[in-house]
Design a protein around this motif. Structure first.
Motif, short mmCIF file in Angstrom:
data_model
loop_
_atom_site.label_atom_id
_atom_site.label_comp_id
_atom_site.label_asym_id
_atom_site.label_seq_id
_atom_site.Cartn_x
_atom_site.Cartn_y
_atom_site.Cartn_z
N ASP A 1 -34.22 -19.01 -18.83
CA ASP A 1 -33.98 -20.05 -19.83
C ASP A 1 -33.07 -19.52 -20.92
N LEU A 2 -32.17 -20.36 -21.38
CA LEU A 2 -31.39 -20.09 -22.59
C LEU A 2 -31.58 -21.25 -23.56
N ILE A 3 -31.60 -20.94 -24.84
CA ILE A 3 -31.71 -21.98 -25.87
C ILE A 3 -30.37 -22.09 -26.59
N TYR A 4 -29.94 -23.34 -26.81
CA TYR A 4 -28.73 -23.58 -27.58
C TYR A 4 -29.06 -24.57 -28.70
N ALA A 5 -28.06 -24.96 -29.47
CA ALA A 5 -28.23 -25.87 -30.62
C ALA A 5 -29.11 -25.24 -31.70
N THR A 6 -28.99 -23.92 -31.85
CA THR A 6 -29.69 -23.19 -32.90
C THR A 6 -28.72 -22.91 -34.04
N LEU A 7 -29.22 -22.97 -35.26
CA LEU A 7 -28.38 -22.64 -36.42
C LEU A 7 -27.74 -21.27 -36.20
N GLY A 8 -26.44 -21.20 -36.34
CA GLY A 8 -25.75 -19.91 -36.14
C GLY A 8 -25.10 -19.78 -34.78
N ASP A 9 -25.38 -20.71 -33.87
CA ASP A 9 -24.74 -20.66 -32.55
C ASP A 9 -23.23 -20.85 -32.69
N THR A 10 -22.50 -20.03 -31.97
CA THR A 10 -21.05 -20.16 -31.90
C THR A 10 -20.65 -20.12 -30.43
N LYS A 11 -19.42 -20.49 -30.15
CA LYS A 11 -18.92 -20.39 -28.78
C LYS A 11 -19.02 -18.96 -28.29
N GLU A 12 -18.69 -18.02 -29.16
CA GLU A 12 -18.70 -16.60 -28.78
C GLU A 12 -20.12 -16.16 -28.39
N LEU A 13 -21.11 -16.54 -29.22
CA LEU A 13 -22.50 -16.15 -28.94
C LEU A 13 -22.99 -16.76 -27.63
N LEU A 14 -22.75 -18.07 -27.46
CA LEU A 14 -23.22 -18.76 -26.25
C LEU A 14 -22.51 -18.25 -25.00
N GLU A 15 -21.22 -17.97 -25.14
CA GLU A 15 -20.47 -17.47 -23.98
C GLU A 15 -20.98 -16.07 -23.59
N ASN A 16 -21.30 -15.26 -24.60
CA ASN A 16 -21.84 -13.93 -24.32
C ASN A 16 -23.20 -14.03 -23.63
N ASP A 17 -24.05 -14.96 -24.11
CA ASP A 17 -25.35 -15.20 -23.47
C ASP A 17 -25.16 -15.56 -22.00
N LEU A 18 -24.21 -16.45 -21.78
CA LEU A 18 -23.96 -16.95 -20.43
C LEU A 18 -23.40 -15.86 -19.51
N LYS A 19 -22.43 -15.12 -20.01
CA LYS A 19 -21.83 -14.05 -19.20
C LYS A 19 -22.88 -12.99 -18.85
N THR A 20 -23.73 -12.66 -19.83
CA THR A 20 -24.77 -11.67 -19.57
C THR A 20 -25.76 -12.20 -18.53
N ALA A 21 -26.18 -13.46 -18.70
CA ALA A 21 -27.13 -14.07 -17.76
C ALA A 21 -26.58 -14.06 -16.34
N LEU A 22 -25.31 -14.45 -16.21
CA LEU A 22 -24.74 -14.60 -14.87
C LEU A 22 -24.21 -13.29 -14.29
N SER A 23 -24.30 -12.21 -15.08
CA SER A 23 -24.01 -10.88 -14.52
C SER A 23 -25.25 -10.31 -13.85
N LEU A 24 -26.38 -10.99 -14.05
CA LEU A 24 -27.66 -10.56 -13.49
C LEU A 24 -27.93 -11.29 -12.17
N PRO A 25 -28.86 -10.80 -11.35
CA PRO A 25 -29.11 -11.43 -10.04
C PRO A 25 -29.98 -12.69 -10.14
N ILE A 26 -29.46 -13.70 -10.85
CA ILE A 26 -30.16 -14.99 -10.95
C ILE A 26 -29.43 -16.02 -10.11
N ASN A 27 -30.15 -17.08 -9.71
CA ASN A 27 -29.48 -18.18 -9.00
C ASN A 27 -29.88 -19.54 -9.57
N HIS A 28 -30.47 -19.52 -10.76
CA HIS A 28 -30.87 -20.76 -11.43
C HIS A 28 -30.92 -20.49 -12.92
#
Length: 350
Positions: A156-183
């Motif tokens: 799970d990732l949470i978005y729409a939090t105070l302080g969220d930026t494109k950079e922060l969310l993109e980093n979350d996403l890149k880190t998540a998808l560098s891991l062996p997840i499929n959902h």
């Protein structure tokens, strides 16, 4: 038939959490797990569950990883005759409590899918949400799950939090998808009554443009969006079961079950639940309730809304949205093209 098991124990209470969960009831774990077995025996009879009829099992919370695998053994033994062949068996887990030993133990019991409550890989954001783990622990937990033999791993990732930026969310996403997840599940931070964030409504800050960008980024990585909050290289059978309006048993304090046009609510008080796990309130659903729920669930997901459940007026409004290119119709079912507009579309039609 689906089965949901609620584990209400948590090692910390997130500031946004409104679920039935507690950080100070760990001494009740064994008694609680025994009460789950008592309720299960009752529900198997009430639902008249046939051998191999349960098609998916989901253990949620709370935090299921705060309970050792040995305490789940009796439940799984009771369930064995009723579980279908090759079914999806999911357990939620938090990175700080899902140890290698816990993961191996749950895998041995038959759990074949793990869903991690990661929320972010940004340590400052995790602290802001009062999460009990660090970004390093989150990455290690996913890798340990893979090592333990799990092929289906979600987070799970949470978005729409105070302080969220494109950079922060993109980093979350890149880190998540560098891991062996499929959902992946992406949830907007919502301010719930009775939570610490209730007094800090500014903590939730959703911007439609940023959300749309975030969702597109996820799908650009090849994860198909099949519901407003869910993306994957596959679709979770348990999730789809709810959206298809299938019957489900809800085990545990604060769980919910449904059979036909009745919904069942075990007591939310853990102590009372342990004393009498069969103290279950019943709600009678009306046909209009069912239809409204099917419309909202259908437009929020890839399930869609069948033409034949709509009355003439609703059908006219749905067809108008097809003409305006807001909906598509295929095989007598209306499908929503933009999940972020799902509730508005459902309200317009119903």
């Amino acid at each position: 038939m689906l089965l949901y098991i609620h584990i209400p124990f948590c090692d910390s209470k997130c500031y946004y959490c409104a679920f039935n969960s507690y950080v100070d009831k760990f001494h009740l774990k064994e008694d609680y797990m025994q009460a789950l077995c008592e309720q299960l025996a009752f529900e198997l009879k009430r639902f008249q569950v046939a051998p191999k009829e349960i098609e998916s099992l989901f253990i949620g919370g709370g935090t299921p990883s705060t309970v050792a695998p040995k305490h789940y053994e009796k439940l799984f033994e009771m369930l064995k005759p009723y579980l279908g062949e090759n079914i999806e068996i999911t357990s939620e887990a938090n990175p700080n409590s899902a140890t290698e030993e816990w993961l191996r133990g749950m895998r041995k019991l038959g759990v074949n899918r793990i869903s991690f409550g990661v929320q972010s890989f940004d340590d400052a954001k995790l602290k802001l949400l009062n999460r009990a783990h660090t970004s390093t622990q989150a990455k290690e937990a996913v890798l340990n799950a893979k090592k333990a033999g799990f092929e289906n791993i979600s987070l799970d990732l949470i978005y729409a939090t105070l302080g969220d930026t494109k950079e922060l969310l993109e980093n979350d996403l890149k880190t998540a998808l560098s891991l062996p997840i499929n959902h992946l599940s992406a949830y907007a931070l919502t301010i719930e009554e009775g939570t610490p964030f209730e007094k800090k409504p500014q903590m939730s800050k959703e911007r439609l443009k940023l959300t749309s960008w975030f969702f597109k980024k996820i799908t650009d990585f090849g994860f198909e969006q099949y519901e407003i909050s869910n993306f994957g290289l596959y679709k979770s059978a348990h999730n789809l079961g709810y959206w298809h309006y299938k019957d489900y048993i809800g085990l545990g304090s604060g769980a919910v079950g449904k059979l036909g046009m009745q919904r069942y609510y075990p007591t939310t008080d853990i102590e009372e639940y342990i004393k009498n796990p069969l103290d279950i309130k019943t709600e009678q659903l009306e046909s209009e309730d069912k239809k409204t729920e099917q419309i909202f669930l259908g437009f929020r997901s890839s399930v869609g809304v069948a033409q034949n459940i709509l009355n003439q007026e609703e059908l006219k409004r749905a067809e108008l949205l097809v003409q305006e290119n807001k909906l598509i119709i295929k095989d007598d079912t209306f499908y929503n093209k933009e999940y972020l507009l799902a509730d508005e579309i459902a309200l317009f039609i119903s």
